[in-house]
Design a protein around this motif. Sequence first.
Motif, short mmCIF file in Angstrom:
data_model
loop_
_atom_site.label_atom_id
_atom_site.label_comp_id
_atom_site.label_asym_id
_atom_site.label_seq_id
_atom_site.Cartn_x
_atom_site.Cartn_y
_atom_site.Cartn_z
N CYS A 276 2.31 -2.86 -0.57
CA CYS A 276 2.02 -1.53 -0.49
C CYS A 276 0.26 -1.22 -0.56
O CYS A 276 -0.25 -3.21 0.43
N VAL A 277 0.61 -0.46 0.44
CA VAL A 277 -0.83 0.20 0.95
C VAL A 277 -1.99 1.03 0.93
O VAL A 277 -0.82 1.32 0.53
N PRO A 278 -2.88 1.39 0.81
CA PRO A 278 -3.38 2.43 0.64
C PRO A 278 -3.01 3.38 1.24
O PRO A 278 -3.00 3.38 2.67
N ILE A 279 -3.21 5.09 0.85
CA ILE A 279 -2.56 5.72 1.57
C ILE A 279 -3.47 6.14 2.40
O ILE A 279 -3.16 6.25 3.63
N THR A 280 -4.72 5.56 2.83
CA THR A 280 -6.18 6.07 3.69
C THR A 280 -5.35 4.88 5.32
O THR A 280 -5.33 5.36 6.09
N GLN A 281 -4.44 3.92 5.03
CA GLN A 281 -3.99 2.91 6.24
C GLN A 281 -3.01 3.31 6.40
O GLN A 281 -1.93 2.79 7.05
N PHE A 282 -2.32 4.21 5.78
CA PHE A 282 -0.66 4.63 5.29
C PHE A 282 -0.30 4.81 7.42
O PHE A 282 1.01 3.91 8.01
N PRO A 283 -1.23 5.72 8.36
CA PRO A 283 -0.35 5.51 10.23
C PRO A 283 -0.24 4.26 10.60
O PRO A 283 0.63 4.31 10.69
N GLN A 284 -1.42 3.59 10.15
CA GLN A 284 -1.44 2.39 11.29
C GLN A 284 -0.54 1.25 10.43
O GLN A 284 -0.10 0.56 10.86
N THR B 173 2.33 2.04 8.86
CA THR B 173 3.87 2.05 8.97
C THR B 173 3.83 2.17 10.92
O THR B 173 4.81 1.42 11.84
N ALA B 174 2.83 1.82 11.95
CA ALA B 174 3.24 1.89 13.75
C ALA B 174 3.28 -0.18 13.41
O ALA B 174 3.95 -0.40 14.07
N ALA B 175 2.39 -0.29 12.66
CA ALA B 175 2.56 -1.61 13.00
C ALA B 175 3.48 -2.57 12.12
O ALA B 175 4.06 -2.98 13.19
N LEU B 176 4.32 -1.86 11.21
CA LEU B 176 5.89 -2.12 10.75
C LEU B 176 6.95 -2.10 12.07
O LEU B 176 7.76 -3.24 11.71
N ALA B 177 6.43 -0.78 13.04
CA ALA B 177 7.77 -0.27 13.69
C ALA B 177 7.93 -1.27 14.85
O ALA B 177 8.40 -1.36 14.66
N ARG B 178 6.14 -1.55 15.02
CA ARG B 178 6.03 -1.99 16.24
C ARG B 178 6.13 -3.81 15.74
O ARG B 178 6.90 -4.72 16.85
N GLN B 179 6.81 -4.55 14.43
CA GLN B 179 6.77 -5.87 14.44
C GLN B 179 8.35 -5.69 14.37
O GLN B 179 9.41 -6.66 13.97
N GLY B 180 8.85 -4.71 14.41
CA GLY B 180 10.81 -5.09 14.17
C GLY B 180 11.36 -4.36 13.29
O GLY B 180 12.81 -4.29 13.19
#
Length: 185
Positions: free
Chosen positions: A158-166, A168-175
């Motif tokens: 889980c991640v706080p909503i305040t960190q959501f954009p970063q 999702t980008a990190a997860l997509a970058r990791q594949g």
Amino acid sequence: MVAYAALGAADGTAAVQDALLDSDRPLDPPTRELLAVPPERGATTGVAVTFFVLAGFFGLLGLRALLPRDDGGSSETAYRVGYHYGALLVAAVLLGIGLTVHSDHRSRRRDTADQWPHDHGQWQKLQRVWRETWLCRHCRVAFLPAAAVRPEAAAASCVPITQFPQWTAALARQGAGRPGPPVGR
């Protein structure tokens, strides 16, 4: 995904895209902004497109006015010039404004060139992660269920909503956003 939908009714979880569309329990504006669909880089803004369409419309009117036609016998030069070239002048002004807006948008994008995604393929990966992410309204966290994006993928923490954009980008970058067979749909 059906199990998650049943769970969502009990504990306030919902897919992020569903939570944004939920009119019964609307999210506050700052939360909506954080959870919004990530914009595709390189896309022209709606404002610029509007100016381009209007410029095209007035350009066509201007071309129509240039066709030989009886102008009612008016001998005033200013009237004839305005009639024949006025719409073209308006089209040129609108086109200039549209190009200025588009150029300003591109220069701001260049200033953030270090931000990810850089191309359409990366944006699609980010979009896929965003689509599969869930929101817990009570805890104000987002999470990615196990096998949401790929069958072998583990659940993301889980991640706080305040960190959501970063996040999702990190997860997509990791594949995590690699296309795979749809799961549960």
